[in-house]
Design a protein around this motif. Structure first.
Motif, PDB file in Angstrom:
ATOM      1  N   GLY A 316      39.175  12.446  41.622  1.00 38.15           N
ATOM      2  CA  GLY A 316      38.237  13.383  42.212  1.00 38.15           C
ATOM      3  C   GLY A 316      38.877  14.381  43.145  1.00 38.15           C
ATOM      4  O   GLY A 316      38.456  15.550  43.214  1.00 38.15           O
ATOM      5  N   ALA A 317      39.897  13.951  43.902  1.00 41.07           N
ATOM      6  CA  ALA A 317      40.551  14.866  44.831  1.00 41.07           C
ATOM      7  C   ALA A 317      41.163  16.043  44.088  1.00 41.07           C
ATOM      8  O   ALA A 317      40.983  17.207  44.475  1.00 41.07           O
ATOM      9  N   GLN A 318      41.894  15.766  43.021  1.00 38.12           N
ATOM     10  CA  GLN A 318      42.520  16.843  42.254  1.00 38.12           C
ATOM     11  C   GLN A 318      41.469  17.689  41.540  1.00 38.12           C
ATOM     12  O   GLN A 318      41.603  18.913  41.436  1.00 38.12           O
ATOM     13  N   PHE A 319      40.411  17.040  41.061  1.00 41.23           N
ATOM     14  CA  PHE A 319      39.344  17.764  40.365  1.00 41.23           C
ATOM     15  C   PHE A 319      38.728  18.809  41.285  1.00 41.23           C
ATOM     16  O   PHE A 319      38.546  19.973  40.902  1.00 41.23           O
ATOM     17  N   ILE A 320      38.396  18.412  42.494  1.00 37.71           N
ATOM     18  CA  ILE A 320      37.790  19.359  43.428  1.00 37.71           C
ATOM     19  C   ILE A 320      38.773  20.463  43.779  1.00 37.71           C
ATOM     20  O   ILE A 320      38.420  21.649  43.799  1.00 37.71           O
ATOM     21  N   ARG A 321      40.014  20.090  44.052  1.00 36.37           N
ATOM     22  CA  ARG A 321      41.014  21.100  44.404  1.00 36.37           C
ATOM     23  C   ARG A 321      41.167  22.127  43.288  1.00 36.37           C
ATOM     24  O   ARG A 321      41.293  23.331  43.543  1.00 36.37           O
ATOM     25  N   ASP A 322      41.149  21.669  42.052  1.00 35.75           N
ATOM     26  CA  ASP A 322      41.308  22.583  40.919  1.00 35.75           C
ATOM     27  C   ASP A 322      40.115  23.516  40.739  1.00 35.75           C
ATOM     28  O   ASP A 322      40.239  24.559  40.106  1.00 35.75           O
ATOM     29  N   HIS A 323      38.951  23.128  41.279  1.00 35.06           N
ATOM     30  CA  HIS A 323      37.744  23.929  41.091  1.00 35.06           C
ATOM     31  C   HIS A 323      37.428  24.856  42.264  1.00 35.06           C
ATOM     32  O   HIS A 323      36.607  25.762  42.115  1.00 35.06           O
ATOM     33  N   ILE A 324      38.063  24.623  43.403  1.00 34.84           N
ATOM     34  CA  ILE A 324      37.819  25.504  44.547  1.00 34.84           C
ATOM     35  C   ILE A 324      38.364  26.895  44.233  1.00 34.84           C
ATOM     36  O   ILE A 324      39.513  27.046  43.802  1.00 34.84           O
ATOM     37  N   ILE A 325      37.531  27.883  44.429  1.00 34.72           N
ATOM     38  CA  ILE A 325      37.911  29.272  44.160  1.00 34.72           C
ATOM     39  C   ILE A 325      38.327  29.929  45.471  1.00 34.72           C
ATOM     40  O   ILE A 325      37.512  30.074  46.386  1.00 34.72           O
ATOM     41  N   ARG A 326      39.602  30.291  45.575  1.00 35.27           N
ATOM     42  CA  ARG A 326      40.063  31.065  46.734  1.00 35.27           C
ATOM     43  C   ARG A 326      39.591  32.496  46.512  1.00 35.27           C
ATOM     44  O   ARG A 326      40.089  33.191  45.627  1.00 35.27           O
ATOM     45  N   VAL A 327      38.621  32.908  47.297  1.00 36.67           N
ATOM     46  CA  VAL A 327      37.946  34.172  47.000  1.00 36.67           C
ATOM     47  C   VAL A 327      38.851  35.354  47.290  1.00 36.67           C
ATOM     48  O   VAL A 327      39.727  35.321  48.159  1.00 36.67           O
ATOM     49  N   THR A 328      38.613  36.416  46.539  1.00 35.20           N
ATOM     50  CA  THR A 328      39.404  37.628  46.679  1.00 35.20           C
ATOM     51  C   THR A 328      39.027  38.391  47.944  1.00 35.20           C
ATOM     52  O   THR A 328      37.883  38.326  48.415  1.00 35.20           O
ATOM     53  N   GLU A 329      39.987  39.118  48.495  1.00 37.41           N
ATOM     54  CA  GLU A 329      39.750  39.907  49.698  1.00 37.41           C
ATOM     55  C   GLU A 329      39.357  41.336  49.375  1.00 37.41           C
ATOM     56  O   GLU A 329      38.996  42.097  50.271  1.00 37.41           O
ATOM     57  N   HIS A 330      39.452  41.707  48.103  1.00 32.52           N
ATOM     58  CA  HIS A 330      39.071  43.067  47.708  1.00 32.52           C
ATOM     59  C   HIS A 330      38.675  43.063  46.237  1.00 32.52           C
ATOM     60  O   HIS A 330      39.020  42.148  45.487  1.00 32.52           O
ATOM     61  N   ALA A 331      37.939  44.078  45.829  1.00 32.52           N
ATOM     62  CA  ALA A 331      37.521  44.188  44.430  1.00 32.52           C
ATOM     63  C   ALA A 331      38.704  44.508  43.538  1.00 32.52           C
ATOM     64  O   ALA A 331      39.657  45.185  43.954  1.00 32.52           O
ATOM     65  N   PHE A 332      38.655  44.034  42.293  1.00 28.18           N
ATOM     66  CA  PHE A 332      39.785  44.214  41.389  1.00 28.18           C
ATOM     67  C   PHE A 332      40.069  45.681  41.076  1.00 28.18           C
ATOM     68  O   PHE A 332      41.187  46.048  40.713  1.00 28.18           O
ATOM     69  N   ASP A 333      39.058  46.555  41.216  1.00 26.42           N
ATOM     70  CA  ASP A 333      39.251  47.960  40.883  1.00 26.42           C
ATOM     71  C   ASP A 333      39.369  48.855  42.117  1.00 26.42           C
ATOM     72  O   ASP A 333      39.223  50.073  42.036  1.00 26.42           O
TER      73      ASP A 333
END
Length: 351
Positions: A316-333
């Motif tokens: 479970g520890a690895q599963f959660i870590r793999d699913h956490i999304i480090r959010v972007t600081e700016h839009a891709f465009d």
């Protein structure tokens, strides 16, 4: 945008009589060895690692508990009063069964048991503030649950009175949490009067939309009711302040479905599973949590009908870590963006 925190783990299902599960110090070492960085701390039951009444009275005690965890790189994600919250509202049909959640001297004394439970949950507010926590996990209890299916026909006003009473019992507790600056997060769970969206809304009406009345989101309890657990986030994200990462599956057949036919957990069409072994779409869930700026914790609650708990915890520890999304600081465009120019905008519109 905000990145949620994790992985955390709820300790309730792992506390036991054998090492390393019998002491907070050894449990903390075990949890940290698997990569967890937070623990959701149960506070009910004789074998709990946490003395809630003492924590409400003593900052020193709270600091000592936090220090034990910090030695292993851990913090408390939330305190839990699931057992005590259940006892805030108990229908008499369940008195004997729920007596096991209370101290021995209160068993068979429902009024005294309820009063104790209320003070326990209020103590959870003070202890949470002492620990610097923003959210607190609990159950709502239930007065109407014996009547969840409308047969025999319910008398007019029965459900309304049940929720009115539930609101009366919880309003002073919610006010106590407001004084401490902590959110009450009700786990939406069958067996509680707050078991889906409609019942949460009904309760919210009874407590005047209280800002501290919030949700512990656990998709496993929603998929077993066949709710839209992704749409649930869209609808209630402003009230979701805690998150149990728990998997489940629902495989009905010709013999039984949602109600389970009184079968054990292994035989039921709906059963809890370890992370990744069930049907919950966690990639979509974590995406929605990121989309709506959920900045609380992702906490494993392990209750699999098949897998060994130690394996479930490790995976479970690895599963959660793999699913956490480090959010972007700016839009891709953003690289093709330009400063606002009202005149140009009018020209582009032919104005």
């Amino acid at each position: 945008m905000k990145t949620l925190k994790g992985p955390g783990i709820f300790l309730a299902q792992f506390i036991g009589a054998e090492p390393p599960f019998d002491k907070l110090e050894t449990m903390a070492k075990w949890v940290a060895s698997m990569g967890y960085v937070g623990v959701q701390m149960p506070t009910g039951g004789a074998d709990s690692f946490f003395d809630l009444a003492r924590a409400a009275e003593s900052q020193t005690y709270c600091d000592e508990v936090a220090g034990v965890l910090a030695e292993h790189g851990l913090v408390i994600t939330e305190l839990s009063t699931h057992l005590q919250g259940q006892l805030v509202a108990v229908h008499p049909a369940y008195d004997e069964l729920f007596d096991g959640f209370a101290p021995l001297e209160l068993r068979g004394k429902p009024a005294e048991r309820q009063a104790w439970a209320v003070e326990q949950v209020k103590a959870g507010a003070v202890a949470s503030r002492r620990l610097g926590l923003k959210a607190h996990a609990t159950f709502s209890g239930a007065l109407a649950w014996p009547y969840f299916y409308p047969w025999p026909q319910r008398p007019a006003g029965l459900v309304e009175e049940a929720f009115a009473e539930l609101g009366r019992r919880w309003r002073p507790i919610l006010d106590a949490f407001e004084e401490q600056g902590v959110d009450v997060c009700y786990e939406i769970h069958p067996g509680e009067d707050l078991h889906d969206g409609a019942t949460f809304e009904r309760f919210l009406d009874e407590v005047g939309g209280h800002k501290r009345a919030n949700i512990l989101y656990d998709p496993s309890h929603l998929i077993l009711q066949q709710l839209d657990y992704l749409g649930y986030i869209d609808r209630y994200h402003e009230r979701i302040r805690a998150f149990h990462v728990k998997d489940a599956e629902f495989r009905p057949d010709a013999r039984s479905g949602v109600y389970g036919g009184y079968q054990g957990w292994v035989e039921r069409p709906g059963r809890f599973r370890s992370l990744g072994d069930g049907q919950v779409d966690f990639r979509a869930i974590f995406s929605k949590m990121a989309q709506y700026d959920y900045d609380g914790w992702a906490v494993l609650e392990w209750e699999c009908a098949l897998k060994h708990p130690e394996d479930g915890a490790r995976e479970g520890a690895q599963f959660i870590r793999d699913h956490i999304i480090r959010v972007t600081e700016h839009a891709f465009d953003d690289f093709v963006g330009s400063a606002p120019d009202a005149g140009r905008n009018r020209r582009l519109l032919g104005l």
